[in-house]
Design a protein around this motif. Structure first.
Motif, short mmCIF file in Angstrom:
data_model
loop_
_atom_site.label_atom_id
_atom_site.label_comp_id
_atom_site.label_asym_id
_atom_site.label_seq_id
_atom_site.Cartn_x
_atom_site.Cartn_y
_atom_site.Cartn_z
N GLU A 4 16.78 59.54 -108.38
CA GLU A 4 15.51 59.47 -109.08
C GLU A 4 14.45 59.01 -108.08
OE1 GLU A 4 15.40 57.39 -112.98
OE2 GLU A 4 13.55 56.50 -112.18
N LEU A 5 13.35 59.74 -108.05
CA LEU A 5 12.25 59.39 -107.15
C LEU A 5 10.98 59.19 -107.96
CD1 LEU A 5 14.27 61.18 -105.28
CD2 LEU A 5 12.28 61.37 -103.81
N ALA A 6 10.21 58.19 -107.58
CA ALA A 6 8.95 57.96 -108.28
C ALA A 6 7.79 58.49 -107.45
CB ALA A 6 8.77 56.47 -108.54
N PRO A 59 18.61 66.49 -106.15
CA PRO A 59 19.98 66.36 -105.63
C PRO A 59 19.98 66.14 -104.13
CG PRO A 59 19.44 68.66 -105.98
CD PRO A 59 18.22 67.88 -106.37
N ALA A 60 21.08 65.61 -103.64
CA ALA A 60 21.35 65.51 -102.20
C ALA A 60 20.28 64.76 -101.43
CB ALA A 60 21.54 66.90 -101.60
N LYS A 85 11.61 73.33 -111.14
CA LYS A 85 13.07 73.32 -111.12
C LYS A 85 13.52 72.34 -110.04
CE LYS A 85 13.56 77.78 -110.55
NZ LYS A 85 14.37 78.99 -110.30
N SER A 86 14.56 71.58 -110.31
CA SER A 86 15.02 70.57 -109.34
C SER A 86 15.18 71.17 -107.95
CB SER A 86 16.37 69.98 -109.74
OG SER A 86 16.28 69.48 -111.03
N VAL A 87 15.84 72.30 -107.91
CA VAL A 87 16.11 72.90 -106.60
C VAL A 87 14.82 73.21 -105.85
CG1 VAL A 87 18.41 73.80 -107.06
CG2 VAL A 87 16.40 75.12 -107.76
#
Lengths: 232, 364
Positions: free
Chosen positions: B250-252, B261-262, B347-349
């Motif tokens: 998790e990043l703020a 991820p990763a 999208k996360s990616v």
């Protein structure tokens, strides 16, 4: 070896080595300067310099020798100056033979050096300058090490050429035993007297060995310069 | 600070470049042939401008008015070329020692620098036995060992393939952190800009069209044409707030939270994240029943219509700005205009590609 060659033949071989050695060594600095100027220089008269350097390659050697005699003879403009100022005479001396040999060998020496210099990537010299090296340092630490095999190859070729010089030498300094009778002059002299063929043949063998040896050595050194510059 | 104001005609090309490079990493960005390399060569002294002035701090290096032209070897820049230009007749160690010997400033030792750049195991090699990435690290080390006042890096990664680039980028970030040296970095690669720049100078046809901080410049819709539409996108600084549970960290960021991820950085680390305009989807209502995890409430700051079917939308998310590239048809259908409150969906990616600078204490 001393038994194999007669005293006169030995004398010719030793004299040839002495003449060629000095002819090569003394013309190297000027040869390097000319090679640098021709490879890198952008100046007026660059073509003229190129012709001058190559002239002895295409002129009949006897013409070169005669021109040397005219200018370096005791009464020639350069010769009389040298004699009056330094007491030096070149004509009919072994030193004159060395001068003739160096001039005849000069084009070969400059060509070999020039090829080596042209193969150096100037961008490496730029890189050295950005690291803080001034021009002299760039030359001595980057350019010179990279072209060193080329310089040696040029010198080896020049030495071999000087060993074989005949036309200009005999015209300028004649054929004096022990003073100016180098291997080619000696071969010529032996062929003029009856029964001299065997001596001549022995000197021919020595000449062939030296010439082939020099060619192999200079080829090997040229390949080394190519390898060194590509970093392999 | 480096200040440059030079003019020179190069063939049919007119170089007329003026900019300041403050402390940090100044990226000179422009397409191939825009004159970037000529500018850097002029700064290093390898090319002499027709007129103008170049100064590093209080030291004038070139000034045609007062006839000052400090020669290359006295300018004290560390120059890293696109091709490494290592000396082929010297070993790696001797290449490094060459620089240390030529410089009259004492300082770092070759062994220390080799250690810093991870090339200690290469010291006894000949330069031809190095890979492109290794050669470039040796070249960087060589430049560092002259104890330069500033580093000039002319597309140092351009001749390397993707994996080799990824191998060097962390060293460049580390360099900035460890040495505090200012760097002028030339590139036409947006990923490198996003990762390294603390100041950007945009060059087009020999002229500076714009300069400024990355967060201003990269999120300016007017810059999209110059930066390239595929590469347009915001660079944000993000703090890691939670370690991965199911593989996602998790990043703020100032406008909300991102799940990526990763991410290998520990909790508390500050990273740069890059969000490409083409990876952002806009929604006027909060999306429900959607697999995308990264949804930020945003406000539309500006809409730029071009000639094509797409529009560029500038968004405010917290105190950061983002860019989104959507179709004109969608923009009209959703009524997207200045002031519209909506949601940006990523999208996360899309935000977790190699562009993320792990470990960088961002200057943003």
């Amino acid at each position: 070896m001393t038994d194999w060659l007669g005293p006169e033949e030995w004398q010719a071989v030793l004299l040839s080595v002495k003449v060629s050695f000095w002819a090569t060594v003394l013309s190297m600095p000027l040869g390097l300067i000319c090679a640098m100027a021709l490879a890198r220089g952008r100046f007026l008269g660059r073509d003229v310099l190129n012709w001058l350097v190559h002239l002895p390659l295409v002129l009949p050697p006897v013409v070169t020798g005669y021109l040397l005699l005219l200018s370096f003879g005791r009464r020639g403009p350069v010769g009389s100056f040298l004699y009056d100022t330094f007491g030096i005479t070149l004509a009919f001396q072994w030193t004159g033979a060395a001068l003739a040999a160096s001039i005849m060998a000069f084009p070969l020496m400059v060509r070999a050096m020039r090829l080596a210099i042209e193969a150096v990537d100037p961008r490496l010299e730029e890189a050295a300058a950005t690291l803080g090296a001034n021009r002299v340092r760039v030359f001595s630490t980057v350019t010179l090490p990279l072209i060193l095999p080329g310089i040696i190859a040029g010198a080896v070729l020049a030495f071999a050429k000087a060993m074989g010089e005949f036309g200009a030498t005999i015209t300028f300094v004649s054929n004096i035993p022990g003073e100016t009778r180098t291997i080619p002059s000696a071969i010529y002299a032996f062929l003029q007297v009856p029964g001299g063929e065997s001596s001549a043949l022995r000197l021919v063998a020595v000449s062939v060995v030296i010439a082939i040896g020099a060619l192999i050595l200079s080829e090997w050194l040229s390949r080394r310069v190519a390898k060194r510059i590509s970093g392999a | 600070m480096l200040s440059v104001d030079i003019r020179k005609t190069l063939g049919a090309f007119q170089l007329q470049t003026a900019f300041d490079a403050p402390e940090g990493v100044t990226v000179l960005f422009g397409r191939s042939g825009s004159g970037k390399t000529s500018v850097v060569k002029s700064i290093a002294g390898l090319l002499t401008p027709a007129s103008g002035r170049i100064a590093l701090g209080a030291r004038t290096l070139f000034d045609d008015g007062s006839r000052i032209n400090v020669p290359v070897h006295k300018r004290r820049f560390g120059y890293v070329f696109q091709d490494s230009r290592l000396f082929p007749h010297l070993s790696v160690r001797d290449n490094l020692c060459y620089a240390a010997r030529v410089s009259d400033r004492g300082g770092r030792s070759p062994d220390h620098v080799a250690d810093l750049l991870g090339i200690s195991h290469l010291l006894d090699r000949r330069t031809h036995a190095l890979s492109g990435g290794e050669a470039q690290r040796v070249a960087i080390g060589r430049a560092l060992l002259t104890e330069p006042d500033m580093l000039l890096m002319d597309e140092p990664l351009a001749s390397l393939d993707g994996p080799r680039k990824a191998e060097i980028l962390p060293y460049l970030e580390m360099l900035r952190k460890e040495t505090g040296l200012s760097i002028l970095y030339v590139t036409h690669n947006m990923a490198e800009v996003a990762r390294l720049a603390t100041h950007i100078v945009l060059v087009e046809e020999g002229r500076v069209v714009r300069s400024g901080a990355p967060d201003d410049l990269l999120t300016d819709p007017d810059m999209v044409r110059l930066l390239g539409i595929r590469d347009a996108g915001a660079v944000l600084s993000a703090a890691v707030t939670a370690a991965p549970e199911d593989g996602l960290s998790e990043l703020a960021i100032s406008g909300g939270r991102l799940f990526l991820p990763a991410v290998e950085a520990p909790v508390g680390a500050t990273l740069r994240v890059r969000i490409l305009a083409q990876d952002v989807i806009l929604s006027t209502t909060r999306p429900e029943g959607m697999s995308a995890l990264n949804i930020l409430p945003v406000r539309v700051l500006a809409v730029r219509r071009g000639d094509g079917p797409g529009v560029i939308v500038q968004l405010q998310a917290g105190h950061d700005r983002l860019l989104a590239r959507i179709t004109r048809r969608s923009a009209d259908a959703l009524g997207i205009a200045e002031g519209t409150e909506c949601y940006a969906v990523m999208k996360s990616v899309a935000v977790s590609q190699t562009d993320i600078a792990v470990g960088l204490q961002s200057g943003l």
